[in-house]
Scaffold this motif. Structure first.
Motif, PDB file in Angstrom:
ATOM      1  N   UNK A   1      -1.120   6.873  -7.169  1.00 47.69           N
ATOM      2  CA  UNK A   1      -1.742   7.588  -8.248  1.00 47.69           C
ATOM      3  C   UNK A   1      -0.636   7.174  -9.347  1.00 47.69           C
ATOM      4  N   UNK A   2       0.602   7.607  -9.163  1.00 43.04           N
ATOM      5  CA  UNK A   2       1.697   7.164  -9.974  1.00 43.04           C
ATOM      6  C   UNK A   2       1.857   6.051 -10.283  1.00 43.04           C
ATOM      7  N   UNK A   3       1.830   5.093  -9.205  1.00 40.39           N
ATOM      8  CA  UNK A   3       2.004   3.652  -9.550  1.00 40.39           C
ATOM      9  C   UNK A   3       0.822   3.073 -10.369  1.00 40.39           C
ATOM     10  N   UNK A   4      -0.326   3.407 -10.266  1.00 45.82           N
ATOM     11  CA  UNK A   4      -1.466   3.180 -10.965  1.00 45.82           C
ATOM     12  C   UNK A   4      -1.110   3.705 -12.640  1.00 45.82           C
ATOM     13  N   UNK A   5      -0.577   4.900 -12.886  1.00 45.33           N
ATOM     14  CA  UNK A   5      -0.384   5.387 -14.042  1.00 45.33           C
ATOM     15  C   UNK A   5       0.731   4.289 -14.736  1.00 45.33           C
TER      16      UNK A   5
ATOM     17  N   UNK B   1       0.936  -1.263   0.038  1.00 45.30           N
ATOM     18  CA  UNK B   1       0.008  -0.001  -0.025  1.00 45.30           C
ATOM     19  C   UNK B   1       0.685   1.173   0.060  1.00 45.30           C
ATOM     20  N   UNK B   2       0.381   2.123  -0.905  1.00 48.44           N
ATOM     21  CA  UNK B   2       1.365   3.487  -0.798  1.00 48.44           C
ATOM     22  C   UNK B   2       0.410   4.626  -0.580  1.00 48.44           C
ATOM     23  N   UNK B   3       0.735   5.565  -0.352  1.00 48.67           N
ATOM     24  CA  UNK B   3       0.177   6.967  -0.049  1.00 48.67           C
ATOM     25  C   UNK B   3      -0.515   7.442  -1.376  1.00 48.67           C
ATOM     26  N   UNK B   4      -1.649   8.320  -1.276  1.00 51.48           N
ATOM     27  CA  UNK B   4      -2.516   8.670  -2.265  1.00 51.48           C
ATOM     28  C   UNK B   4      -1.874   9.107  -3.457  1.00 51.48           C
TER      29      UNK B   4
ATOM     30  N   UNK C   1       8.097  -5.391  -3.770  1.00 50.15           N
ATOM     31  CA  UNK C   1       8.512  -4.204  -3.240  1.00 50.15           C
ATOM     32  C   UNK C   1       8.289  -3.316  -4.451  1.00 50.15           C
ATOM     33  N   UNK C   2       7.602  -2.207  -3.964  1.00 50.05           N
ATOM     34  CA  UNK C   2       7.359  -1.063  -5.106  1.00 50.05           C
ATOM     35  C   UNK C   2       7.489   0.251  -4.378  1.00 50.05           C
ATOM     36  N   UNK C   3       8.514   0.924  -4.903  1.00 48.94           N
ATOM     37  CA  UNK C   3       8.929   2.128  -4.237  1.00 48.94           C
ATOM     38  C   UNK C   3       8.733   3.457  -5.353  1.00 48.94           C
ATOM     39  N   UNK C   4       8.248   4.362  -4.779  1.00 47.46           N
ATOM     40  CA  UNK C   4       7.867   5.619  -5.733  1.00 47.46           C
ATOM     41  C   UNK C   4       8.539   6.675  -4.819  1.00 47.46           C
ATOM     42  N   UNK C   5       9.634   7.422  -5.761  1.00 47.71           N
ATOM     43  CA  UNK C   5      10.177   8.604  -5.242  1.00 47.71           C
ATOM     44  C   UNK C   5      10.173   9.930  -6.059  1.00 47.71           C
ATOM     45  N   UNK C   6       9.685  10.872  -5.596  1.00 47.00           N
ATOM     46  CA  UNK C   6       9.653  12.221  -6.253  1.00 47.00           C
ATOM     47  C   UNK C   6      11.170  12.689  -6.716  1.00 47.00           C
ATOM     48  N   UNK C   7      11.175  12.602  -8.228  1.00 50.81           N
ATOM     49  CA  UNK C   7      12.605  13.411  -8.704  1.00 50.81           C
ATOM     50  C   UNK C   7      12.275  14.708  -8.891  1.00 50.81           C
ATOM     51  N   UNK C   8      11.413  15.226  -9.595  1.00 49.06           N
ATOM     52  CA  UNK C   8      10.895  16.554  -9.576  1.00 49.06           C
ATOM     53  C   UNK C   8       9.536  17.305  -9.456  1.00 49.06           C
ATOM     54  N   UNK C   9       8.979  18.086  -9.642  1.00 52.00           N
ATOM     55  CA  UNK C   9       7.749  18.351  -9.638  1.00 52.00           C
ATOM     56  C   UNK C   9       6.777  17.417 -10.264  1.00 52.00           C
TER      57      UNK C   9
ATOM     58  N   UNK D   1      10.374   2.180  -8.713  1.00 50.76           N
ATOM     59  CA  UNK D   1      11.151   0.904  -8.696  1.00 50.76           C
ATOM     60  C   UNK D   1      10.461  -0.400  -8.111  1.00 50.76           C
ATOM     61  N   UNK D   2      10.488  -1.266  -8.966  1.00 55.44           N
ATOM     62  CA  UNK D   2       9.578  -2.437  -8.622  1.00 55.44           C
ATOM     63  C   UNK D   2      10.580  -3.592  -8.288  1.00 55.44           C
ATOM     64  N   UNK D   3      10.811  -4.333  -7.476  1.00 55.54           N
ATOM     65  CA  UNK D   3      11.526  -5.290  -6.960  1.00 55.54           C
ATOM     66  C   UNK D   3      10.939  -6.446  -6.484  1.00 55.54           C
ATOM     67  N   UNK D   4      11.061  -7.908  -7.229  1.00 50.73           N
ATOM     68  CA  UNK D   4      10.448  -8.929  -7.085  1.00 50.73           C
ATOM     69  C   UNK D   4      11.508 -10.142  -6.551  1.00 50.73           C
ATOM     70  N   UNK D   5      11.365 -10.420  -5.379  1.00 53.21           N
ATOM     71  CA  UNK D   5      12.485 -11.236  -4.495  1.00 53.21           C
ATOM     72  C   UNK D   5      11.708 -12.540  -4.147  1.00 53.21           C
TER      73      UNK D   5
END
Length: 161
Positions: free
Chosen positions: A62-66, A55-58, A106-114, A120-124
């Motif tokens: 939204x970015x992961x859904x895109x 689960x991620x923040x809203x 693992x699914x990580x979403x980080x803000x690079x710019x505005x 990053x999607x990791x499957x272990x």
């Protein structure tokens, strides 16, 4: 005498129709319940990649859904999520890998710019790992790949018939 006859009829135990109905059909009902338990319930509780995602923040969701709902320029066919799940199922064909206790998604979403995000999607799993890295523009919904594995997935989605 007629009254005695009525009393004797009333004293006889009445046959329970429902009980006899169940006795006649019990093996059929037992077989149906067994089929339900053996075939239907495991399919309903089967693990999938979508159920395994954290689960991620809203905004991050939204970015992961895109990214996960991206289905190419002609908007039909295979999505990134389906392509990832197919790739994982190819690597582990005879296993219920999403239900395995050593599987980590693992699914990580980080803000690079505005409007630019790095996903990053990791499957272990117990046999190895898969790493995918994309940049997603939230306003234009443009997706660019940062490694060869993620480029393969995006190309597969773009050119899928």
């Amino acid at each position: 005498m007629a009254k005695d006859k009525k009393k004797k009829e009333d004293e006889k135990p009445k046959k329970n129709d429902f009980k006899s109905f169940l006795k006649k059909r019990a093996p059929i009902y037992l077989a149906l319940v067994a089929m339900l338990v053996v075939f239907v319930i495991p399919e309903m509780t089967k693990g999938t990649l979508e159920k395994s995602l954290p689960e991620l923040s809203a905004e991050n969701q939204r970015v992961a859904d895109i990214l996960m709902d991206y289905d190419g320029p002609n908007n039909d066919g295979l999505t990134v999520l389906e392509a990832l799940e197919n790739k994982i199922n190819e690597e582990y064909p005879d296993e219920k890998i999403f239900d395995h206790r050593k599987t980590v998604v693992d699914l990580t979403v980080t803000n690079v710019s505005s409007e630019e995000y790095r996903v990053i999607f990791n499957f272990i799993s117990h046999k190895g790992e898969m790493n995918y890295d994309w940049n997603v523009n939230a306003s234009s919904e443009e997706i660019t790949s940062n490694n060869s594995e993620s480029k393969y997935i995006v190309d597969l989605v773009k050119y899928y018939d």
